[in-house]
Design an enzyme around this catalytic site. Structure first.
Site, PDB file in Angstrom:
ATOM      1  N   LEU A  14      -9.787  -6.793   4.323  1.00 52.68           N
ATOM      2  CA  LEU A  14     -10.841  -5.985   4.924  1.00 52.68           C
ATOM      3  C   LEU A  14     -11.656  -5.248   3.868  1.00 52.68           C
ATOM      4  O   LEU A  14     -12.893  -5.219   3.915  1.00 52.68           O
ATOM      5  CB  LEU A  14     -10.235  -4.993   5.923  1.00 52.68           C
ATOM      6  N   ASP A  40      -3.594   6.230  -6.243  1.00 52.42           N
ATOM      7  CA  ASP A  40      -2.295   6.076  -5.580  1.00 52.42           C
ATOM      8  C   ASP A  40      -2.263   6.990  -4.351  1.00 52.42           C
ATOM      9  O   ASP A  40      -2.104   8.204  -4.474  1.00 52.42           O
ATOM     10  CB  ASP A  40      -1.170   6.427  -6.546  1.00 52.42           C
ATOM     11  N   ILE A  41      -2.419   6.386  -3.170  1.00 52.30           N
ATOM     12  CA  ILE A  41      -2.501   7.195  -1.945  1.00 52.30           C
ATOM     13  C   ILE A  41      -1.151   7.751  -1.510  1.00 52.30           C
ATOM     14  O   ILE A  41      -1.071   8.521  -0.557  1.00 52.30           O
ATOM     15  CB  ILE A  41      -3.159   6.422  -0.788  1.00 52.30           C
ATOM     16  N   TYR A  65       0.982  -1.662   4.243  1.00 48.85           N
ATOM     17  CA  TYR A  65       2.072  -2.602   3.979  1.00 48.85           C
ATOM     18  C   TYR A  65       2.107  -3.539   5.178  1.00 48.85           C
ATOM     19  O   TYR A  65       2.374  -3.106   6.295  1.00 48.85           O
ATOM     20  CB  TYR A  65       3.396  -1.837   3.847  1.00 48.85           C
ATOM     21  N   THR A 105      -2.880  -1.446  14.172  1.00 50.73           N
ATOM     22  CA  THR A 105      -2.444  -2.796  14.544  1.00 50.73           C
ATOM     23  C   THR A 105      -2.017  -2.916  16.003  1.00 50.73           C
ATOM     24  O   THR A 105      -1.602  -1.934  16.632  1.00 50.73           O
ATOM     25  CB  THR A 105      -1.250  -3.198  13.641  1.00 50.73           C
ATOM     26  N   TYR A 129       7.510  -2.534  10.859  1.00 50.64           N
ATOM     27  CA  TYR A 129       6.070  -2.498  10.582  1.00 50.64           C
ATOM     28  C   TYR A 129       5.315  -1.760  11.685  1.00 50.64           C
ATOM     29  O   TYR A 129       4.536  -0.833  11.418  1.00 50.64           O
ATOM     30  CB  TYR A 129       5.535  -3.925  10.419  1.00 50.64           C
TER      31      TYR A 129
END
Length: 292
Positions: A14, A40-41, A65, A105, A129
């Site tokens: 995306l 680095d979030i 992830y 998602t 997930y």
């Protein structure tokens, strides 16, 4: 005056698609594309510093992830990126008056529905997930309510690893393929989602930032087996016989939603967007993949 947009996870499908169309919006927006090497979030102070230093107005969080089966054994890292990092983004955004668009998602649902999911339907994720993504949503809305969450499904593009590219490769390598036919959903060309995100940002500048949860996928309904047949047809693959199988016949570590069709009425009505049919968007993507 240009507004500054931070795109996290910019090297993914995306993020790469947003990068492709960024020049079309350069009179309105200035883009800051980062992946883990640049920002680095998982470190809140790093995000906070970045927002201040670059005077960021919007964050589009494409970082996630997404290795669904691997997440079952690698839950710590999965939660660190999908929940904790989102909470970090939310905290930094809230303290710097930055608006967030976050990608989620269909895996937040259990897949037992028989009609398209609307945004207010009960969530019940069945995988690490899915649970990590839902907890990320919850953290974002709690800490930074002035956010937009877009739940999407079956994402593919010319970038990265995805189902479309895998099926083209396997279709060329093998004489036979077995593909699950009892999981129903709608594919999403990441290019279409990127276009929609930019339309939302443009809308937000001329109207208001309509925070909340939205669904987005391409129009229509299919299953992985029929999706594969369409991919092979578009790619001109005729030498591979594809056979339908059930989920039970394809053992996977993580549970997939059996039914994850998303109702897109809200996003279409709120932002005045039209959504292409999945068949048309697939055809465009496959033609581009074949020309690379």
């Amino acid at each position: 005056m240009q507004k500054n947009i931070l795109i996290t996870g910019a090297n993914g499908q995306l993020g790469s698609e947003i990068r492709r169309i960024a020049d079309n919006y350069k009179s309105t927006f200035r883009f800051f594309f980062t992946d883990v090497a640049e920002l680095d979030i998982t470190e809140q102070q790093a995000i906070d510093g970045y927002l201040k230093e670059n005077n960021i107005d919007y964050i589009v969080n494409c970082a996630a992830y997404t290795a669904v089966d691997k997440a079952e054994d690698d839950s710590d890292l999965c939660y660190k990126i999908n929940r904790d990092a989102v909470a970090n983004i939310a905290s930094a955004a809230a303290s710097n008056d930055v608006k967030v668009i976050h990608i989620s998602t269909d895996y937040v649902y259990d897949g037992t529905a028989s009609k398209p999911y609307i945004e207010t339907d009960k969530v019940n994720p069945q995988s690490v997930y899915g649970k990590s993504k839902l907890e990320g949503e919850d953290a974002l809305l709690k800490i930074c309510p002035q956010s937009i969450i877009i739940r999407t499904a079956w994402l593919y593009s010319i970038f990265g690893n995805n189902f479309v590219k895998t099926m083209i490769r396997l279709g060329r390598e093998r004489d036979t393929l077995n593909v699950v036919a009892d999981q129903t959903g709608a594919p999403t060309n990441a290019a279409d989602l990127a276009d929609t995100i930019m339309k939302i940002l443009v809308y937000s500048e001329s109207n208001k930032f309509e925070s909340g949860i939205y669904h987005y996928s391409n129009e229509g309904v299919t299953n992985w087996y029929d999706f594969t047949l369409a991919i092979h047809k578009d790619a001109g693959i005729t030498t591979c016989k594809v056979s339908p199988i059930t989920t039970d016949q394809y053992p996977a570590k993580a549970t997939r939603p059996k039914y994850s069709v998303l109702d897109k009425s809200k996003i279409k009505a709120t932002f005045g967007i039209s959504i292409p049919k999945w068949e048309d968007s697939l055809n465009i993507c496959v033609r581009e993949l074949l020309s690379i």
